[in-house]
Design a protein around this motif. Structure first.
Motif, PDB file in Angstrom:
ATOM      1  N   THR A 134       0.861  -1.155   0.050  1.00 41.09           N
ATOM      2  CA  THR A 134       0.095   0.050  -0.045  1.00 41.09           C
ATOM      3  C   THR A 134       0.728   1.365   0.203  1.00 41.09           C
ATOM      4  OG1 THR A 134      -0.182  -0.058   2.467  1.00 41.09           O
ATOM      5  CG2 THR A 134      -1.865  -1.109   1.291  1.00 41.09           C
ATOM      6  N   LEU A 135       0.280   2.303  -0.511  1.00 44.87           N
ATOM      7  CA  LEU A 135       1.043   3.670  -0.648  1.00 44.87           C
ATOM      8  C   LEU A 135      -0.030   4.598   0.033  1.00 44.87           C
ATOM      9  CD1 LEU A 135       3.679   5.395  -1.199  1.00 44.87           C
ATOM     10  CD2 LEU A 135       2.384   5.630  -3.652  1.00 44.87           C
ATOM     11  N   PHE A 136       0.289   5.285   1.025  1.00 49.59           N
ATOM     12  CA  PHE A 136      -0.451   6.051   1.874  1.00 49.59           C
ATOM     13  C   PHE A 136      -2.039   5.695   1.841  1.00 49.59           C
ATOM     14  CE2 PHE A 136       2.770   8.813  -0.470  1.00 49.59           C
ATOM     15  CZ  PHE A 136       3.844   8.966   0.697  1.00 49.59           C
TER      16      PHE A 136
ATOM     17  N   THR B 252       0.158  -6.623  -5.306  1.00 48.83           N
ATOM     18  CA  THR B 252       0.575  -7.668  -4.518  1.00 48.83           C
ATOM     19  C   THR B 252       1.875  -8.572  -5.274  1.00 48.83           C
ATOM     20  OG1 THR B 252      -1.550  -8.336  -3.726  1.00 48.83           O
ATOM     21  CG2 THR B 252       0.023  -9.993  -3.502  1.00 48.83           C
ATOM     22  N   GLU B 253       2.727  -8.784  -4.475  1.00 45.86           N
ATOM     23  CA  GLU B 253       4.074  -9.569  -5.301  1.00 45.86           C
ATOM     24  C   GLU B 253       3.989 -10.962  -4.506  1.00 45.86           C
ATOM     25  OE1 GLU B 253       6.346 -10.726  -7.336  1.00 45.86           O
ATOM     26  OE2 GLU B 253       6.700  -8.505  -7.516  1.00 45.86           O
ATOM     27  N   LYS B 254       3.903 -11.835  -5.571  1.00 44.39           N
ATOM     28  CA  LYS B 254       3.763 -13.414  -5.157  1.00 44.39           C
ATOM     29  C   LYS B 254       5.201 -14.254  -5.612  1.00 44.39           C
ATOM     30  CE  LYS B 254      -1.048 -13.981  -5.238  1.00 44.39           C
ATOM     31  NZ  LYS B 254      -2.075 -14.932  -5.527  1.00 44.39           N
ATOM     32  N   ARG B 255       5.984 -13.277  -6.579  1.00 45.04           N
ATOM     33  CA  ARG B 255       7.259 -14.027  -6.965  1.00 45.04           C
ATOM     34  C   ARG B 255       8.222 -14.034  -5.902  1.00 45.04           C
ATOM     35  NH1 ARG B 255       7.713 -10.026 -12.025  1.00 45.04           N
ATOM     36  NH2 ARG B 255       7.169  -8.740 -10.555  1.00 45.04           N
ATOM     37  N   SER B 256       8.632 -15.222  -5.562  1.00 46.60           N
ATOM     38  CA  SER B 256       9.788 -15.677  -4.500  1.00 46.60           C
ATOM     39  C   SER B 256      10.992 -15.165  -4.754  1.00 46.60           C
ATOM     40  CB  SER B 256       9.695 -16.969  -4.125  1.00 46.60           C
ATOM     41  OG  SER B 256      10.036 -17.752  -5.152  1.00 46.60           O
ATOM     42  N   GLY B 257      11.749 -14.912  -3.648  1.00 50.83           N
ATOM     43  CA  GLY B 257      13.123 -14.547  -3.898  1.00 50.83           C
ATOM     44  C   GLY B 257      13.289 -13.032  -3.278  1.00 50.83           C
ATOM     45  N   LEU B 258      14.314 -12.428  -3.764  1.00 47.98           N
ATOM     46  CA  LEU B 258      14.832 -11.057  -3.384  1.00 47.98           C
ATOM     47  C   LEU B 258      14.336  -9.932  -4.242  1.00 47.98           C
ATOM     48  CD1 LEU B 258      16.407  -8.901  -1.415  1.00 47.98           C
ATOM     49  CD2 LEU B 258      18.381  -9.376  -2.980  1.00 47.98           C
TER      50      LEU B 258
ATOM     51  N   LYS C 288       4.115   0.276   1.818  1.00 50.13           N
ATOM     52  CA  LYS C 288       4.099  -0.275   2.848  1.00 50.13           C
ATOM     53  C   LYS C 288       3.782  -1.764   2.592  1.00 50.13           C
ATOM     54  CE  LYS C 288       2.020  -0.543   7.550  1.00 50.13           C
ATOM     55  NZ  LYS C 288       0.842   0.255   8.344  1.00 50.13           N
ATOM     56  N   LYS C 289       4.592  -2.788   3.248  1.00 48.42           N
ATOM     57  CA  LYS C 289       4.296  -4.195   2.957  1.00 48.42           C
ATOM     58  C   LYS C 289       3.771  -5.126   4.145  1.00 48.42           C
ATOM     59  CE  LYS C 289       8.393  -3.711   1.676  1.00 48.42           C
ATOM     60  NZ  LYS C 289       8.701  -2.462   1.502  1.00 48.42           N
ATOM     61  N   ARG C 290       2.739  -5.750   3.536  1.00 44.59           N
ATOM     62  CA  ARG C 290       2.161  -6.722   4.654  1.00 44.59           C
ATOM     63  C   ARG C 290       2.183  -7.998   3.992  1.00 44.59           C
ATOM     64  NH1 ARG C 290      -4.013  -6.874   7.221  1.00 44.59           N
ATOM     65  NH2 ARG C 290      -3.868  -8.891   8.324  1.00 44.59           N
ATOM     66  N   THR C 291       2.622  -9.099   4.992  1.00 46.01           N
ATOM     67  CA  THR C 291       2.793 -10.570   4.510  1.00 46.01           C
ATOM     68  C   THR C 291       1.557 -11.204   4.729  1.00 46.01           C
ATOM     69  OG1 THR C 291       5.187 -10.280   5.314  1.00 46.01           O
ATOM     70  CG2 THR C 291       4.469 -12.608   4.943  1.00 46.01           C
ATOM     71  N   VAL C 292       1.105 -12.161   3.630  1.00 50.93           N
ATOM     72  CA  VAL C 292       0.089 -12.926   3.858  1.00 50.93           C
ATOM     73  C   VAL C 292       0.619 -14.438   3.385  1.00 50.93           C
ATOM     74  CG1 VAL C 292      -2.156 -13.438   2.800  1.00 50.93           C
ATOM     75  CG2 VAL C 292      -1.608 -11.337   3.240  1.00 50.93           C
ATOM     76  N   SER C 293       0.236 -15.380   3.994  1.00 52.53           N
ATOM     77  CA  SER C 293       0.643 -16.707   3.718  1.00 52.53           C
ATOM     78  C   SER C 293      -0.332 -17.086   2.884  1.00 52.53           C
ATOM     79  CB  SER C 293       0.856 -17.438   4.991  1.00 52.53           C
ATOM     80  OG  SER C 293       1.048 -19.037   4.769  1.00 52.53           O
ATOM     81  N   LEU C 294       0.178 -17.960   1.684  1.00 50.28           N
ATOM     82  CA  LEU C 294      -0.663 -18.543   0.943  1.00 50.28           C
ATOM     83  C   LEU C 294      -0.526 -19.949   1.030  1.00 50.28           C
ATOM     84  CD1 LEU C 294       0.431 -16.527  -2.643  1.00 50.28           C
ATOM     85  CD2 LEU C 294      -1.522 -16.018  -0.944  1.00 50.28           C
ATOM     86  N   ARG C 295      -0.086 -20.595   1.958  1.00 49.73           N
ATOM     87  CA  ARG C 295       0.189 -21.984   2.214  1.00 49.73           C
ATOM     88  C   ARG C 295      -1.136 -22.442   2.638  1.00 49.73           C
ATOM     89  NH1 ARG C 295       4.899 -19.755   4.647  1.00 49.73           N
ATOM     90  NH2 ARG C 295       6.680 -20.427   3.624  1.00 49.73           N
ATOM     91  N   ILE C 296      -1.438 -23.938   2.204  1.00 52.96           N
ATOM     92  CA  ILE C 296      -2.655 -24.577   2.783  1.00 52.96           C
ATOM     93  C   ILE C 296      -2.743 -24.862   4.488  1.00 52.96           C
ATOM     94  CG2 ILE C 296      -3.921 -26.791   2.698  1.00 52.96           C
ATOM     95  CD1 ILE C 296      -3.138 -26.989  -0.209  1.00 52.96           C
ATOM     96  N   ARG C 297      -3.530 -24.534   5.082  1.00 52.15           N
ATOM     97  CA  ARG C 297      -3.768 -24.605   6.346  1.00 52.15           C
ATOM     98  C   ARG C 297      -5.185 -25.657   6.908  1.00 52.15           C
ATOM     99  NH1 ARG C 297      -3.099 -18.361   8.140  1.00 52.15           N
ATOM    100  NH2 ARG C 297      -2.258 -17.462   6.459  1.00 52.15           N
ATOM    101  N   ASN C 298      -4.980 -26.338   8.024  1.00 52.97           N
ATOM    102  CA  ASN C 298      -6.019 -27.206   8.691  1.00 52.97           C
ATOM    103  C   ASN C 298      -6.501 -26.058   9.679  1.00 52.97           C
ATOM    104  OD1 ASN C 298      -5.723 -29.243   6.777  1.00 52.97           O
ATOM    105  ND2 ASN C 298      -3.905 -29.970   8.353  1.00 52.97           N
TER     106      ASN C 298
END
Length: 289
Positions: free
Chosen positions: A70-72, A78-84, A92-102
């Motif tokens: 987000t910006l202001f 959203t950036e999903k490409r892994s790596g640096l 401003k960046k917020r992390t969201v997990s895309l892994r499968i959960r129980n």
């Protein structure tokens, strides 16, 4: 509604090489040229500010993870490409997990469609598929999954009977149709979680039992039903065996029995075949009549 879109970012290693070169130029201008800071021209100041702030734009994306930017207060992607990766440092960046959960719900007490109190719990397998909706459409998507899954489970439990014998017109019951119940549970949960960018991969019942206050009574009823069913099979088999015995005796002409003797034989055979305990035979040493 915020739909997910690709964020602005570069390969972090390429950005690092560019920033290192720019930093080297700034150091050369500052120290090698030995130019006082007071006489920096506008280009040198701009290059120095860009080089210093550019190093703040690096971030790391792990596999099956997304960075919502987000910006202001405005969603920029959203950036999903892994790596640096590298992006504008002001994002401003917020992390969201895309892994499968129980998620396993607590054991909740609810009445089935016959009014019988039962205990039920479920396991839900889910993952975030739209990071923008998960972050911006609900306050806390993990809590949203918990509450909405238990709500859908309550509605499902109150729609069907616990046992098919509880409702003669019911085609589906909680205990006897696990596959159909699991499909309907997954569909009901997905309808609630879809607006939060969440996909339900599987949902199934993990615990199902009568509530403690009626468990003993329902156990007695199940035992009585089992006894009745067993007795029906025993009587059906015994009648067939008696019928076969009478036919074989008549075909072989071993002995001729009148109707009274046939009735006595049928009675004795049924007692032997249907009794709970072993019978004690009585040998008649006299004449038949």
């Amino acid at each position: 509604m915020n739909m997910e879109k690709q964020a602005f970012s570069f390969n972090g290693y390429v950005a690092a090489a560019v920033l290192m070169a720019l930093t080297a130029v700034c150091i050369f201008l500052l120290w090698v040229m030995d130019t006082p800071v007071s006489i920096f021209d506008s280009l040198e100041i701009l290059l120095t500010v860009i080089a210093a702030s550019g190093w703040l734009g690096f971030f790391m994306v792990q596999p099956n993870q997304a960075k919502v930017m987000t910006l202001f207060g405005s969603y920029v992607g959203t950036e999903k490409r892994s790596g640096l990766r590298w992006t504008i440092p002001l994002f401003k960046k917020r992390t969201v997990s895309l892994r499968i959960r129980n998620f396993e719900s607590a054991k909740i007490k609810v009445n089935d469609n016959q009014g019988n109190p039962i205990e039920i719990a479920a396991i839900v397998v889910w993952s975030v598929t739209d990071s923008a909706e998960a972050v911006f459409e609900v306050d806390d998507y993990e809590s949203y999954v918990t509450i909405q899954s238990e709500s859908a489970l309550r509605i499902l439990a109150s729609t069907f009977p616990y046992d098919p014998r509880d409702d003669d017109e019911a085609e589906i019951a909680l205990r006897s149709h696990p596959v159909e119940i699991a499909d309907q549970l997954a569909t009901g949960i997905q309808e609630r979680l879809g607006k939060a960018g969440i996909t339900v991969h599987e949902a199934r019942i993990s615990h199902l039992a009568y509530a403690q206050e009626i468990a003993s009574a329902m156990l007695q009823r199940q035992q009585a039903s089992a006894i009745i069913a067993a007795r029906n099979r025993i009587v059906e088999g015994a009648v067939g065996m008696v019928e076969m015995a009478l036919i074989r005796l008549s075909e072989k002409e071993i002995v001729e029995l009148d109707e009274e003797r046939k009735a006595a034989m049928v009675s004795n055979l049924l007692v032997v075949l249907c009794g709970d305990k072993a019978t004690q035979p009585i040998v008649n040493t006299g004449t038949l009549y």
